[in-house]
Design a protein around this motif. Sequence first.
Motif, short mmCIF file in Angstrom:
data_model
loop_
_atom_site.label_atom_id
_atom_site.label_comp_id
_atom_site.label_asym_id
_atom_site.label_seq_id
_atom_site.Cartn_x
_atom_site.Cartn_y
_atom_site.Cartn_z
N SER A 84 0.83 -1.22 0.00
CA SER A 84 0.00 0.00 0.00
C SER A 84 0.86 1.26 0.00
O SER A 84 0.43 2.33 -0.43
N ILE A 85 2.12 1.14 0.45
CA ILE A 85 3.05 2.28 0.38
C ILE A 85 3.64 2.37 -1.03
O ILE A 85 3.64 3.42 -1.67
N ILE A 86 4.16 1.24 -1.51
CA ILE A 86 4.95 1.25 -2.74
C ILE A 86 4.11 1.34 -4.02
O ILE A 86 4.44 2.09 -4.93
N HIS A 87 3.02 0.58 -4.09
CA HIS A 87 2.27 0.50 -5.35
C HIS A 87 1.80 1.82 -5.94
O HIS A 87 1.98 2.05 -7.13
N PRO A 88 1.20 2.71 -5.13
CA PRO A 88 0.76 3.98 -5.75
C PRO A 88 1.92 4.79 -6.33
O PRO A 88 1.78 5.41 -7.39
N ILE A 89 3.07 4.78 -5.66
CA ILE A 89 4.23 5.54 -6.15
C ILE A 89 4.74 4.90 -7.45
O ILE A 89 5.04 5.58 -8.43
N ARG A 91 3.06 3.08 -9.58
CA ARG A 91 2.09 3.35 -10.66
C ARG A 91 2.33 4.71 -11.31
O ARG A 91 2.33 4.84 -12.52
N ASP A 92 2.56 5.72 -10.47
CA ASP A 92 2.81 7.08 -10.99
C ASP A 92 4.08 7.14 -11.83
O ASP A 92 4.10 7.72 -12.91
N ILE A 93 5.17 6.52 -11.32
CA ILE A 93 6.45 6.52 -12.05
C ILE A 93 6.28 5.83 -13.40
O ILE A 93 6.71 6.34 -14.44
N MET A 94 5.62 4.66 -13.40
CA MET A 94 5.47 3.88 -14.63
C MET A 94 4.56 4.56 -15.64
O MET A 94 4.81 4.53 -16.84
N GLU A 95 3.51 5.19 -15.14
CA GLU A 95 2.57 5.88 -16.03
C GLU A 95 3.27 7.02 -16.78
O GLU A 95 3.09 7.19 -17.99
N GLU A 96 4.09 7.74 -16.05
CA GLU A 96 4.83 8.85 -16.67
C GLU A 96 5.78 8.34 -17.75
O GLU A 96 5.84 8.89 -18.86
N GLU A 97 6.53 7.27 -17.44
CA GLU A 97 7.46 6.69 -18.43
C GLU A 97 6.71 6.17 -19.65
O GLU A 97 7.14 6.33 -20.79
N LYS A 98 5.56 5.53 -19.41
CA LYS A 98 4.76 4.97 -20.50
C LYS A 98 4.27 6.07 -21.43
O LYS A 98 4.41 5.97 -22.65
N GLN A 99 3.73 7.14 -20.86
CA GLN A 99 3.19 8.24 -21.67
C GLN A 99 4.28 8.91 -22.50
O GLN A 99 4.07 9.26 -23.66
N THR A 100 5.47 9.06 -21.91
CA THR A 100 6.61 9.66 -22.63
C THR A 100 6.97 8.82 -23.84
O THR A 100 7.17 9.33 -24.95
N ALA A 101 7.04 7.49 -23.65
CA ALA A 101 7.40 6.59 -24.75
C ALA A 101 6.33 6.57 -25.84
O ALA A 101 6.64 6.63 -27.03
N LEU A 102 5.06 6.53 -25.43
CA LEU A 102 3.97 6.50 -26.42
C LEU A 102 3.95 7.80 -27.23
O LEU A 102 3.74 7.77 -28.44
N ALA A 103 4.19 8.90 -26.54
CA ALA A 103 4.20 10.21 -27.23
C ALA A 103 5.31 10.25 -28.28
O ALA A 103 5.18 10.91 -29.31
N ALA A 104 6.39 9.51 -28.02
CA ALA A 104 7.51 9.48 -28.97
C ALA A 104 7.30 8.40 -30.05
O ALA A 104 8.16 8.19 -30.90
N GLY A 105 6.16 7.70 -29.99
CA GLY A 105 5.83 6.72 -31.02
C GLY A 105 6.46 5.35 -30.87
O GLY A 105 6.62 4.62 -31.84
#
Length: 197
Positions: A84-89, A91-105
Motif C-alpha cells: 500500500s506504500i509502494i504500489h501507488p508511487i 504506478r505514478d512513475i510507470m505511467e509517466e514513463e509509459k506516456q513519454t514513450a507513447l508520445a515518442a511513437g
Amino acid sequence: MTVIGLTGGIASGKSTVSKLLAAHGFVIVDADIAARQAVAKGTEGLKQVEAVFGPEAIEDGEMNRRYIGQQIFHDEEKRLALNSIIHPIVRDIMEEEKQTALAAGHPVVMDIPLLYENELEATVDEVWVVYVTKDVQLERLMTRNDLTEEEALARIASQLSIEEKKARADVVIDNNGSLADLERRIKEIVAEYYKSH
C-alpha cells in the motif's frame, strides 16, 4: 502504439526477455526499477516504510531489503502494508514513463512481475508471459538466489502458478531452452507483432 504487459514467474527469465525486446526497439518500463525508485534514499516512500516497519527497516539510509523480505514473506498483513506504500508511487512513475514513450511513437513493454496477482491486465493492451516449467523455475531460482529447495518453493508459491499465467496470456514466450532458442523465439514474436500492429 500498443502497451504490452510482460510477466512470468519468478526466475522465468523476464529480464533477459526485456533486454532482447529493448534491442528490437521496444521501450521497457520496469516495475522492479520503479519499486526501487519508490523507496530510494531520502524519498517519502522510504520514510513511510520506516514508520510502518521500524528503524530496522533502514540500513545506511536505504531500505534493508533482507529484513523487509523476512517480514513480509510469512505475514500477509505486513506484505499488504508494504504494497500500500509502494504500489501507488510505482504506478505514478510507470505511467509517466509509459506516456513519454507513447508520445515518442514507441511500443511500450510494461515489465510487471505481479501483473495478474495485482489485477493489472486492464492497464495494458495485451499480456506476454515468459514461460518455464515449474522444475526449470525451481532449479534456476535455487541457483540464482542461492536458496534451499524449501525457500525457493515458498517464493514460487507466493505467486500465481506459472501454468495459470500461461493459460491467460495473449502471447507465450517459452524460455525452457537455451539463450539462442529464446533469441529465435523473440525474433518471431517481434516480427509477428510489427506485422499485425
